[in-house]
Design a protein around this motif. Structure first.
Motif, short mmCIF file in Angstrom:
data_model
loop_
_atom_site.label_atom_id
_atom_site.label_comp_id
_atom_site.label_asym_id
_atom_site.label_seq_id
_atom_site.Cartn_x
_atom_site.Cartn_y
_atom_site.Cartn_z
N ALA A 23 -6.92 6.91 -10.68
CA ALA A 23 -7.32 5.50 -10.81
C ALA A 23 -7.77 4.92 -9.47
N LEU A 24 -7.16 5.40 -8.39
CA LEU A 24 -7.49 4.89 -7.06
C LEU A 24 -8.61 5.67 -6.38
N GLY A 25 -8.96 6.82 -6.97
CA GLY A 25 -10.02 7.64 -6.39
C GLY A 25 -9.61 8.32 -5.10
N VAL A 26 -8.32 8.72 -5.03
CA VAL A 26 -7.82 9.39 -3.82
C VAL A 26 -7.08 10.66 -4.23
N LYS A 27 -6.61 11.42 -3.25
CA LYS A 27 -5.86 12.63 -3.52
C LYS A 27 -4.39 12.30 -3.78
N PRO A 28 -3.71 13.12 -4.60
CA PRO A 28 -2.28 12.88 -4.88
C PRO A 28 -1.44 12.78 -3.61
N GLY A 29 -1.79 13.57 -2.59
CA GLY A 29 -1.04 13.53 -1.34
C GLY A 29 -1.08 12.16 -0.69
N GLU A 30 -2.21 11.48 -0.81
CA GLU A 30 -2.33 10.13 -0.24
C GLU A 30 -1.46 9.14 -1.01
N VAL A 31 -1.37 9.34 -2.31
CA VAL A 31 -0.50 8.48 -3.13
C VAL A 31 0.95 8.69 -2.73
N GLU A 32 1.33 9.95 -2.49
CA GLU A 32 2.70 10.26 -2.08
C GLU A 32 3.05 9.55 -0.78
N GLU A 33 2.12 9.58 0.18
CA GLU A 33 2.35 8.92 1.47
C GLU A 33 2.50 7.41 1.28
N ALA A 34 1.64 6.85 0.43
CA ALA A 34 1.69 5.41 0.19
C ALA A 34 2.98 5.01 -0.52
N LEU A 35 3.45 5.87 -1.42
CA LEU A 35 4.70 5.58 -2.13
C LEU A 35 5.88 5.58 -1.16
N GLU A 37 5.75 4.85 2.04
CA GLU A 37 5.65 3.62 2.83
C GLU A 37 6.12 2.41 2.02
N LEU A 38 5.71 2.38 0.76
CA LEU A 38 6.09 1.26 -0.11
C LEU A 38 7.60 1.23 -0.31
N SER A 39 8.20 2.41 -0.47
CA SER A 39 9.64 2.50 -0.64
C SER A 39 10.38 1.98 0.59
N ASP A 40 9.86 2.29 1.77
CA ASP A 40 10.47 1.80 3.01
C ASP A 40 10.37 0.28 3.11
N GLN A 41 9.23 -0.26 2.70
CA GLN A 41 9.03 -1.71 2.76
C GLN A 41 9.97 -2.44 1.81
N TYR A 42 10.25 -1.82 0.65
CA TYR A 42 11.11 -2.45 -0.34
C TYR A 42 12.59 -2.35 0.00
N ALA A 43 12.95 -1.54 0.98
CA ALA A 43 14.36 -1.28 1.29
C ALA A 43 15.16 -2.56 1.51
N SER A 44 14.53 -3.57 2.11
CA SER A 44 15.23 -4.83 2.40
C SER A 44 14.79 -5.96 1.47
N ARG A 45 14.15 -5.58 0.36
CA ARG A 45 13.66 -6.59 -0.58
C ARG A 45 14.25 -6.36 -1.97
N GLY A 46 13.75 -7.09 -2.94
CA GLY A 46 14.36 -7.04 -4.28
C GLY A 46 13.77 -6.04 -5.24
N LEU A 47 12.86 -5.19 -4.78
CA LEU A 47 12.26 -4.18 -5.64
C LEU A 47 12.54 -2.78 -5.11
N ARG A 48 12.39 -1.80 -5.98
CA ARG A 48 12.59 -0.41 -5.60
C ARG A 48 11.52 0.46 -6.26
N VAL A 49 11.16 1.56 -5.59
CA VAL A 49 10.27 2.56 -6.17
C VAL A 49 11.15 3.66 -6.74
N GLN A 50 11.10 3.85 -8.04
CA GLN A 50 11.91 4.87 -8.67
C GLN A 50 11.06 6.10 -8.95
N ARG A 51 11.66 7.28 -8.70
CA ARG A 51 10.95 8.55 -8.90
C ARG A 51 11.76 9.47 -9.78
N ARG A 52 11.07 10.15 -10.68
CA ARG A 52 11.67 11.25 -11.42
C ARG A 52 10.59 12.30 -11.59
#
Length: 208
Positions: A23-35, A37-52
Motif C-alpha cells: 500500500a505504501l509502495g515500499v519494501k517490507p524491510g522499510e515497514v519493519e524499520e518504521a514499525l 520507530e513507531l513502537s519506540d515513540q509510543y512507549a511513553s504514550r497511550g498507544l502500542r504497536v502489537q505484533r504477532r
C-alpha cells in the motif's frame, strides 16, 4: 513513512507487513524499520504497536484500560478462572499445541476450558495435524495480547524452568500412564488365567 500510522489506524483488523508495504509502495524491510520507530515513540504514550508474526495492529496501552472502559461504558473485564489461566499459559509458551499435549501437561480434561478460551477469542486454531483425527493445534490471538497488555509474545515473562526439563517431565508422565495401563491389562489377564486354572483343577478333583 508517516502514512504507516494512518494505515494502522484505519485497519479494521491486524494488517500483514507485506500488505502495508504494498500500500505504501515500499519494501517490507522499510515497514519493519518504521514499525520499530513507531513502537519506540509510543512507549511513553497511550498507544502500542502489537505484533504477532507478520501481522500488526494498533492498540491502546494496557494501563489505559480502566479509563477506556469507563469512557466507552464497558463493564470491567471478566477474570479468567485458575484453570483457564493455567491452560492459557501452556498454550502461550508452547504454541502451537494440541489438546492432548495440553492435557498431558495439566493431567486433567481441558475440553471445557479450551471452548471458553476460544469463545473469548484468546486462542484459536493455528493448523491441523496430518494424523488420525486431524487434531487442532492451538495458538494465542491478538485478543490475547490486548487482554494482557502485551505488544508481542516476546514480552511474556521468562519461565523459571528450562524447556527440555518440562518436556522430559511431560514425557515421563505420559510414559508412566502407559506403563500403568499396561500393568493393569497384564494383571487382568493373569487373574483370568488363574481363575480358569483353579476352576479346571476343582472340576478334575470332583470327577476323581
Amino acid at each position: 513513512m508517516r502514512h504507516l500510522e494512518s494505515l494502522l489506524f484505519v485497519a479494521a483488523e491486524p494488517a500483514e507487513v507485506a500488505q502495508l508495504a504494498a500500500a505504501l509502495g515500499v519494501k517490507p524491510g522499510e515497514v519493519e524499520e518504521a514499525l520499530a520507530e513507531l513502537s519506540d515513540q509510543y512507549a511513553s504514550r497511550g498507544l502500542r504497536v502489537q505484533r504477532r508474526g507478520q501481522r500488526v495492529a494498533l492498540a491502546t496501552a494496557a494501563e489505559a484500560a480502566p479509563y477506556v472502559e469507563k469512557f466507552l461504558g464497558l463493564s470491567a473485564t471478566t477474570r479468567l478462572s485458575q484453570a483457564a489461566l493455567e491452560t492459557l499459559a501452556i498454550i502461550a509458551y508452547r504454541q502451537p499445541i494440541t489438546r492432548a499435549q495440553i492435557e498431558a501437561l495439566r493431567g486433567v480434561d481441558c475440553d471445557g476450558v479450551l471452548r471458553t478460551l476460544t469463545a473469548r477469542q484468546l486462542i484459536g486454531e493455528v493448523e491441523r495435524l496430518e494424523t488420525v483425527g486431524h487434531p487442532i493445534r492451538y495458538g494465542t490471538t491478538f485478543e490475547f495480547l490486548r487482554y494482557f497488555g502485551l505488544q508481542n509474545l516476546e514480552q511474556l515473562p521468562r519461565l523459571h524452568h528450562d524447556e527440555p526439563e518440562q518436556t522430559q517431565s511431560a514425557e515421563a508422565a505420559t510414559a508412566a500412564s502407559r506403563d500403568d495401563a499396561e500393568a493393569s491389562r497384564t494383571a487382568g489377564v493373569a487373574n483370568e488365567r488363574a481363575e480358569r486354572d483353579q476352576a479346571a483343577t476343582s472340576g478334575g478333583a470332583q470327577r476323581e
